[in-house]
Design an enzyme around this catalytic site. Structure first.
Site, short mmCIF file in Angstrom:
data_model
loop_
_atom_site.label_atom_id
_atom_site.label_comp_id
_atom_site.label_asym_id
_atom_site.label_seq_id
_atom_site.Cartn_x
_atom_site.Cartn_y
_atom_site.Cartn_z
N GLU A 141 -0.62 2.27 4.81
CA GLU A 141 -1.85 2.01 5.34
C GLU A 141 -2.13 2.04 6.68
OE1 GLU A 141 -2.20 -1.41 2.45
OE2 GLU A 141 -1.94 0.08 0.95
N HIS B 291 3.83 0.33 7.60
CA HIS B 291 3.18 0.50 6.20
C HIS B 291 2.09 1.79 6.15
CE1 HIS B 291 0.87 -0.43 2.53
NE2 HIS B 291 2.06 -0.99 2.14
N ASN C 12 3.61 -8.42 -0.23
CA ASN C 12 2.82 -7.73 0.77
C ASN C 12 1.42 -8.29 0.26
OD1 ASN C 12 1.01 -6.52 2.74
ND2 ASN C 12 1.76 -4.57 2.21
N GLU D 183 8.28 3.63 0.21
CA GLU D 183 7.10 3.25 -0.57
C GLU D 183 6.28 4.64 -0.61
OE1 GLU D 183 5.79 -0.78 -0.41
OE2 GLU D 183 4.80 0.05 1.21
N LYS E 270 -1.32 -7.77 1.69
CA LYS E 270 -2.29 -6.97 2.55
C LYS E 270 -3.64 -7.78 2.64
CE LYS E 270 -0.71 -3.15 -0.17
NZ LYS E 270 -0.83 -1.70 -0.71
N SER F 127 3.38 0.29 -6.71
CA SER F 127 3.09 -0.23 -8.32
C SER F 127 4.17 -0.95 -9.01
CB SER F 127 2.52 1.26 -9.05
OG SER F 127 1.46 1.47 -8.44
N GLY G 284 -0.56 1.34 -5.19
CA GLY G 284 -1.79 0.85 -5.57
C GLY G 284 -2.35 1.89 -6.67
P1 13P Z 1 1.22 -1.83 -4.69
O1 13P Z 1 2.14 -2.83 -5.39
O2 13P Z 1 -0.18 -2.57 -5.14
O3 13P Z 1 1.35 -0.74 -5.32
O4 13P Z 1 1.20 -1.93 -3.17
C1 13P Z 1 2.79 -1.45 -2.73
C2 13P Z 1 2.69 -1.90 -1.34
O5 13P Z 1 2.07 -1.08 -0.63
C3 13P Z 1 3.43 -3.03 -0.61
O6 13P Z 1 3.61 -2.78 0.59
#
Ligand code: 13P
Length: 245
Positions: A102, A100, A15, A172, A17, A210, A178
């Site tokens: 976010e 997601h 992903n 997640e 982002k 992570s 992150g």
């Molecule tokens: P990270 O791997 O940067 O923690 O992000 C995970 C994520 O949100 C994947 O969709």
């Protein structure tokens, strides 16, 4: 009958982002495809809308699957700034991330809205990568299990069996995204076990939060983990490769 993990093909999903220009996206794919991509696993890239058409061309007939990171549920209309399932299908996108954290937490997407988006995936033949996970407050107040069970049941409400069997679910935990704080193998097993009880054996269940080359190996040995949804560590093709190799 229980399906062993080996019967669910592992999936490694990047992903990106809100990262990468089209030149960067192209060079990532070229570099990734220059090394082996064993067909014992599936690979997916979820990219910004602006990159999808270009990626479709570069990916070509390679084994990489292409996903959008979001979509609206209507086919067309006065929804400025939104992208429809029809528009994604039109450019050869097959998968889409729905829910997601976010989207849920920064953009306020509700379980009800996400259910409409999942139903739209079903109607247009797009395969959802449905994300869910608890916040640190929910975990600390003992509500992690209840949170993810609710997110799952409200999300998949009204979907037909075939859609749920083919969809991908990504656990997640918000506190692990992150932050460098990966969930422990015990935490992942516990939460995946809860989700697995509510899902058909064929639905692939990913972990995200992570994931890095140095923690992916142990997490992948867990029987409940069918692959990963990777953010930061999937921005570099060499690091992403280390995770799936
Ligand atoms: P990270 O791997 O940067 O923690 O992000 C995970 C994520 O949100 C994947 O969709």
């Amino acid at each position: 009958m229980m399906v062993q993990m080996s019967q669910r093909k592992p999936l490694f999903a990047a992903n990106w982002k809100m990262h990468k220009t089209s030149a960067e996206a192209t060079s990532f794919v070229r570099e990734l495809l220059s090394g082996p991509m064993p067909d014992s696993s599936d690979y997916l890239i979820a990219a910004s809308f602006t990159l999808l058409s270009g990626l479709r061309q570069v990916i070509g007939e390679s084994p990489i699957l292409l996903a959008a990171q979001n979509m609206f549920f209507e086919e067309q209309g006065a929804f400025t700034g939104e992208i429809s399932p029809l528009q994604l299908k039109d450019i050869g996108v097959t998968h889409v991330i729905i829910g997601h954290s976010e989207r849920r937490h920064i953009f306020g997407e509700s379980d009800e809205l996400l259910n409409k988006k999942l139903l739209a995936c079903q109607n247009y033949g797009l395969i959802p990568v449905f994300c869910l996970g608890e916040t640190s407050e929910e975990r600390e107040s003992g509500k992690a299990a209840e949170t993810i069970k609710n997110q799952l049941s409200l999300g998949i409400n009204g979907l037909n069996a075939a859609t749920v069997e083919n969809m991908i679910v990504a656990y997640e935990p918000v506190w692990a995204i992150g932050t460098g704080k990966t969930a422990s193998p015990e935490q992942v097993e516990e939460m995946h076990h809860l989700l697995r009880q509510a899902l058909p054996d064929t639905t692939r269940l990913l972990y995200g939060g992570s994931v890095k080359p140095d923690n992916s190996e142990i997490l992948l040995t867990l029987p409940s983990v069918d692959g990963f949804l990777v953010g930061g560590a999937a921005l570099d093709p060499a690091t992403f490769r280390q995770i799936f190799q």
